[in-house]
Design a protein around this motif. Structure first.
Motif, mmCIF file in Angstrom:
data_model
loop_
_atom_site.group_PDB
_atom_site.id
_atom_site.type_symbol
_atom_site.label_atom_id
_atom_site.label_comp_id
_atom_site.label_asym_id
_atom_site.label_seq_id
_atom_site.Cartn_x
_atom_site.Cartn_y
_atom_site.Cartn_z
ATOM 1 N N VAL A 116 1.011 -9.675 10.011
ATOM 2 C CA VAL A 116 0.084 -9.108 10.980
ATOM 3 C C VAL A 116 0.148 -7.863 11.569
ATOM 4 O O VAL A 116 1.550 -7.801 12.042
ATOM 5 N N VAL A 117 -0.409 -6.700 11.569
ATOM 6 C CA VAL A 117 -0.059 -5.562 11.715
ATOM 7 C C VAL A 117 -0.862 -5.115 12.861
ATOM 8 O O VAL A 117 -2.275 -4.936 12.759
ATOM 9 N N LEU A 125 -0.440 2.573 7.067
ATOM 10 C CA LEU A 125 -0.986 1.728 5.963
ATOM 11 C C LEU A 125 -2.393 2.213 5.648
ATOM 12 O O LEU A 125 -2.796 2.410 4.599
ATOM 13 N N ALA A 126 -3.145 2.766 6.833
ATOM 14 C CA ALA A 126 -4.317 3.566 6.340
ATOM 15 C C ALA A 126 -4.164 4.901 5.363
ATOM 16 O O ALA A 126 -4.923 5.239 4.499
ATOM 17 N N THR A 127 -3.266 5.399 5.752
ATOM 18 C CA THR A 127 -2.868 6.578 4.632
ATOM 19 C C THR A 127 -2.463 6.335 3.140
ATOM 20 O O THR A 127 -3.073 6.912 2.416
ATOM 21 N N ILE A 128 -1.902 5.091 3.063
ATOM 22 C CA ILE A 128 -1.628 4.667 1.845
ATOM 23 C C ILE A 128 -2.986 4.034 1.114
ATOM 24 O O ILE A 128 -3.400 4.634 0.271
ATOM 25 N N LEU A 164 -3.249 -1.196 -2.644
ATOM 26 C CA LEU A 164 -2.384 -1.969 -3.828
ATOM 27 C C LEU A 164 -1.941 -0.791 -4.843
ATOM 28 O O LEU A 164 -0.914 -0.997 -5.574
ATOM 29 N N PHE A 165 -2.686 0.233 -4.911
ATOM 30 C CA PHE A 165 -2.382 1.191 -5.890
ATOM 31 C C PHE A 165 -1.100 1.871 -5.668
ATOM 32 O O PHE A 165 -0.370 2.298 -6.574
ATOM 33 N N PHE A 166 -0.856 1.745 -4.389
ATOM 34 C CA PHE A 166 0.512 2.073 -3.867
ATOM 35 C C PHE A 166 1.288 0.992 -2.957
ATOM 36 O O PHE A 166 2.016 0.964 -2.031
ATOM 37 N N GLU A 167 1.586 -0.422 -3.735
ATOM 38 C CA GLU A 167 1.878 -1.208 -3.119
ATOM 39 C C GLU A 167 3.334 -1.267 -2.669
ATOM 40 O O GLU A 167 3.651 -1.869 -1.361
ATOM 41 N N VAL A 176 7.106 0.211 4.294
ATOM 42 C CA VAL A 176 6.480 0.487 5.593
ATOM 43 C C VAL A 176 6.678 -0.844 6.313
ATOM 44 O O VAL A 176 6.936 -0.785 7.330
ATOM 45 N N LEU A 177 6.322 -1.916 5.647
ATOM 46 C CA LEU A 177 6.120 -3.293 6.185
ATOM 47 C C LEU A 177 7.624 -4.054 6.047
ATOM 48 O O LEU A 177 7.941 -5.134 6.572
#
Ligand SMILES: Cc1cc2nc3c(=O)[nH]c(=O)nc-3n(C[C@H](O)[C@H](O)[C@H](O)COP(=O)(O)O)c2cc1C
Length: 218
Positions: free
Chosen positions: A56-57, A66-69, A168-171, A177-178
């Motif tokens: 949970v972020v 995450l939004a950038t990814i 997930l293209f950049f999982e 990050v996480l």
């Protein structure tokens, strides 16, 4: 405690992908997310050891990362799909208008994901790359029902969500990050969650059951 008085059938037909009607200004209490996740843990799992995890972020910097990814993933998706979108995809006007709405709403989420107060990332232990179908089914089938239960529980409490996959293209970047151990744990989705603006949602248009139903054989 559910806040909306919805029958089970209404809950099942009106838990829709919500993007533009997410209330980006209203905070979401951690307790309501916990309740929804408690319910999600009752979903079926192929493994007695319950190999699922839920991140949970809420931290603004993490959501921004995450939004950038996600944005980068969306751009990759558009690049891959451009030849497909150049073909006429909709077979009638209703389909064309639905498609136009989904694209417009998808674009909105791309622009606003960092503002959505909660991102939930369901994960499963064990990567499926190069695994036989049975193993893939067991992995994905041990996380997606829980993700959907979470979304249903959220809807019953006045929250909206959407199942998304662009990041997930950049999982691996998201794993960094996480702090997810990428080699062992696979992310299944990113589910943005917020209270909805209004609580009235309608069932989606779907193909008639007869066109997809195969009874006894294909
Ligand atoms: C597996 C899966 C992945 C999806 N990935 C994304 C995504 O990355 N971004 C997005 O905006 N919508 C995503 N969607 C939502 C779909 O694009 C589509 O808008 C949605 O399923 C339609 O929902 P509705 O039936 O509630 O109208 C995904 C849906 C599914 C089932």
């Amino acid at each position: 405690m559910p806040v909306l008085d919805l029958s089970i059938d209404t809950l099942l037909t009106t838990t829709r992908t919500v993007r533009k009607r997410l209330d980006l200004a209203r905070p979401v209490e951690p307790q309501v997310i916990r309740e929804c996740l408690e319910l999600a843990l009752q979903a079926p799992t192929a493994s007695y050891s319950q190999d699922w995890h839920f991140i949970v972020v809420t931290d603004p910097q993490q959501r921004q990362a995450l939004a950038t990814i996600y944005r980068k993933g969306a751009a990759r998706y558009v690049e891959l799909m451009t030849p497909v979108y150049q073909q006429p995809m909709a077979s009638n006007e209703q389909e064309a208008s639905t498609l136009a709405r989904v694209i417009d709403s998808g674009r909105y989420l791309i622009e606003h994901l960092h503002e959505v107060p909660v991102h939930v990332i369901p994960c499963i232990q064990g990567r499926t790359e190069n695994m036989p179908t049975i193993a893939q089914a067991a992995r994905w089938g041990s996380i997606m029902p829980a993700a959907w239960s979470f979304m249903l529980a959220a809807r019953s409490r006045g929250l909206g969500s959407s199942l998304t996959s662009f990041h997930l293209f950049f999982e691996q970047e998201a794993a960094e990050v996480l702090g997810i151990p990428y080699e062992e744990v696979m992310q299944a989705a990113l589910i943005p969650v917020a209270y909805t603006l209004g609580t009235d949602f309608k069932p989606a248009a779907r193909k008639p059951l007869e066109s997809v139903l195969h009874w006894d054989r294909w």
